[in-house]
Scaffold this active site. Structure first.
Site, mmCIF file in Angstrom:
data_model
loop_
_atom_site.group_PDB
_atom_site.id
_atom_site.type_symbol
_atom_site.label_atom_id
_atom_site.label_comp_id
_atom_site.label_asym_id
_atom_site.label_seq_id
_atom_site.Cartn_x
_atom_site.Cartn_y
_atom_site.Cartn_z
ATOM 1 N N LEU A 176 -7.668 6.714 -1.675
ATOM 2 C CA LEU A 176 -8.128 5.421 -1.169
ATOM 3 C C LEU A 176 -6.922 4.535 -0.894
ATOM 4 O O LEU A 176 -6.051 4.388 -1.757
ATOM 5 C CB LEU A 176 -9.037 4.734 -2.194
ATOM 6 C CG LEU A 176 -9.438 3.277 -1.898
ATOM 7 C CD1 LEU A 176 -10.292 3.196 -0.633
ATOM 8 C CD2 LEU A 176 -10.171 2.658 -3.088
ATOM 9 N N ILE A 178 -6.189 0.733 -0.170
ATOM 10 C CA ILE A 178 -6.753 -0.619 -0.140
ATOM 11 C C ILE A 178 -5.843 -1.517 0.679
ATOM 12 O O ILE A 178 -4.723 -1.815 0.285
ATOM 13 C CB ILE A 178 -6.897 -1.187 -1.571
ATOM 14 C CG1 ILE A 178 -7.760 -0.266 -2.441
ATOM 15 C CG2 ILE A 178 -7.510 -2.591 -1.519
ATOM 16 C CD1 ILE A 178 -7.849 -0.716 -3.897
ATOM 17 N N GLY A 179 -6.334 -1.946 1.840
ATOM 18 C CA GLY A 179 -5.509 -2.724 2.754
ATOM 19 C C GLY A 179 -4.637 -1.819 3.577
ATOM 20 O O GLY A 179 -3.408 -1.926 3.579
ATOM 21 N N TRP A 182 -2.411 -0.460 9.769
ATOM 22 C CA TRP A 182 -2.587 0.415 10.932
ATOM 23 C C TRP A 182 -2.534 1.896 10.537
ATOM 24 O O TRP A 182 -2.358 2.755 11.395
ATOM 25 C CB TRP A 182 -1.521 0.122 11.975
ATOM 26 C CG TRP A 182 -1.706 -1.190 12.686
ATOM 27 C CD1 TRP A 182 -2.500 -1.420 13.776
ATOM 28 C CD2 TRP A 182 -1.072 -2.433 12.384
ATOM 29 N NE1 TRP A 182 -2.400 -2.737 14.166
ATOM 30 C CE2 TRP A 182 -1.536 -3.386 13.330
ATOM 31 C CE3 TRP A 182 -0.172 -2.846 11.409
ATOM 32 C CZ2 TRP A 182 -1.113 -4.713 13.324
ATOM 33 C CZ3 TRP A 182 0.254 -4.169 11.393
ATOM 34 C CH2 TRP A 182 -0.217 -5.088 12.343
ATOM 35 N N GLY A 183 -2.679 2.184 9.270
ATOM 36 C CA GLY A 183 -2.787 3.572 8.834
ATOM 37 C C GLY A 183 -1.482 4.313 8.652
ATOM 38 O O GLY A 183 -1.469 5.548 8.663
ATOM 39 N N ILE A 202 -9.344 -5.746 6.527
ATOM 40 C CA ILE A 202 -10.161 -6.871 6.998
ATOM 41 C C ILE A 202 -9.717 -7.275 8.414
ATOM 42 O O ILE A 202 -10.106 -8.323 8.904
ATOM 43 C CB ILE A 202 -10.085 -8.071 6.022
ATOM 44 C CG1 ILE A 202 -8.653 -8.355 5.552
ATOM 45 C CG2 ILE A 202 -10.964 -7.823 4.813
ATOM 46 C CD1 ILE A 202 -7.802 -9.080 6.490
ATOM 47 N N CYS A 358 11.932 -15.797 5.264
ATOM 48 C CA CYS A 358 11.561 -14.788 4.270
ATOM 49 C C CYS A 358 12.734 -13.867 3.963
ATOM 50 O O CYS A 358 12.957 -13.492 2.804
ATOM 51 C CB CYS A 358 10.361 -13.988 4.759
ATOM 52 S SG CYS A 358 8.803 -14.919 4.738
#
Length: 387
Positions: A176, A178-179, A182-183, A202, A358
């Site tokens: 799994l 989670i988030g 783009w794979g 999402i 950042c």
């Protein structure tokens, strides 16, 4: 007839306030070796006298919006922020507005089910072509691993390989993500380790792009909130998503992961983190880049996993995010002519401010990048660290 003179008490007071703000700002910047006349590459070049007042009144929100307006500049914006943060100057500016922001974050669940989708719509759905021009070939929008890498492609592949090795993947296992973005992790793991993956996101743009990109791999992409996943997997990974979960949901997130992980499985959590538990989200980042974001501290993650997971390993390679962000910025600036008409100059300055501020924050070690390896009951014989 009453004529308002330029030397009236009101204008004199305003001028005095501006001068006072300027002097104070100069004193603060001097602590970091930063000037206001553009002599050094990291110096500010002030184009509007209101900039010091805006920055002192609104913190980074005022400073960032002034930059977006073109009211100031710096040749090396990344180094400006690195020096500013390393010297602790930002901590000396604490306008009242920040207090309201802190109270709001503490009292409200800013990442509830309804609000959780906002970041996908505002940030991740900007356009796949835009992200394709900035990221690596797999569209990996998280920190690369630069230990043995000399360019962005190598650093991102090294990061994906590192996660696969930390999970101890075996052919036929089901993972799994989670988030899933783009794979990038899912495609790499399926191609190199023969696993099946389910990813939740999402972002509609990400989900549609990934489905079209990998039709022949054993991958399932779902437009779904992580809280709705209720099935078990051999392993779980979450790369660059926990920053959006929010402190009020940390425990629920870990309970979901615990529910979905098989007893002998491993969970790799890759997340940006902060140094202080009680610090709040940067207001400029919250408004323009990642709405409702909330970086966790080590203590907050520890609280969230208490009684649920054993922390097998904690790996910090936050300095690598500096290199990653600088590479993204170089790609973004090189590709900008293709997007200038569509997105406009204000967006260009906003995005550049985001990437370089950042980069400076990671360079100053003001924020971190952690990979946690978690197990439900502890690995028998101990977990051998992978690096």
């Amino acid at each position: 007839m009453h004529t308002k003179l330029s030397g009236s008490p009101a204008s004199a007071s305003s001028s005095e306030s501006a001068s006072s703000s300027l002097r104070f700002a100069q004193q603060l910047l001097a602590r970091a070796g930063i000037g206001m006349h553009g002599v050094q590459p990291w110096d500010m070049t002030i184009k509007d006298a209101s900039v010091p007042q805006r920055a002192l009144a609104e913190g980074n929100l005022g400073l960032g919006e002034a930059y977006m307006d073109g009211s100031w500049d710096a040749e090396r914006l990344d180094e400006f922020f690195a020096r500013l943060l390393r010297a602790g100057v930002a901590d000396m500016v604490n306008p009242a507005a920040l207090m309201f922001h802190a109270v709001k974050a503490k009292l409200l669940n800013l990442q509830n089910r309804e609000r959780a989708w906002q970041v996908g719509e505002q940030h991740y759905d900007l356009g796949n072509d835009f992200y394709e021009s900035m990221l690596d070939a797999r569209m990996t929008y998280t920190c690369g691993y630069w230990k043995d890498a000399s360019n962005l492609e190598q650093a991102q592949e090294a990061k994906l390989e590192l996660i696969c090795r930390k999970l101890r993947l075996q052919p036929g296992q089901r993972v799994l993500d989670i988030g899933c973005g783009w794979g990038s992790f899912m495609s790499y793991a399926a191609q190199h380790y023969g696993v099946e993956c389910v990813g939740v996101t999402i972002s509609r743009e990400q989900c549609d792009w990934a489905k079209a990109r990998y039709p022949d791999l054993p991958l399932e992409f779902r437009l779904q909130d992580y809280r709705d996943v209720d099935e078990q997997f051999d392993h779980i990974v979450s790369v660059g998503m926990f920053e959006h979960v929010g402190r009020k949901n940390h425990r629920g997130y870990m309970e979901t992961a615990h529910r979905c992980l098989k007893d002998d499985g491993l969970f790799v959590l890759h997340t940006i983190g902060k140094n202080h538990r009680n610090s709040t989200t940067d207001r400029w980042i919250d408004k323009y880049i990642f709405p409702n974001g909330d970086l966790p501290s080590i203590g907050q993650i520890g609280d969230a996993i208490d009684g649920l997971f054993v922390a097998e390993d904690l790996h910090n390679f936050g300095a690598d995010y500096d290199k990653t962000l600088m590479a993204w910025c170089a790609n973004f600036e090189a590709a900008w002519p293709k997007f200038a008409e569509r997105m406009g100059e204000r967006f260009f300055r906003m995005w550049r401010y985001y990437l370089l501020s950042c980069a400076g924050a990671f360079r100053a070690r003001d924020i971190q990048l952690w990979q946690w390896v978690l197990s439900k009951h502890g690995v028998l014989g101990g977990y051998e660290r992978v690096s």
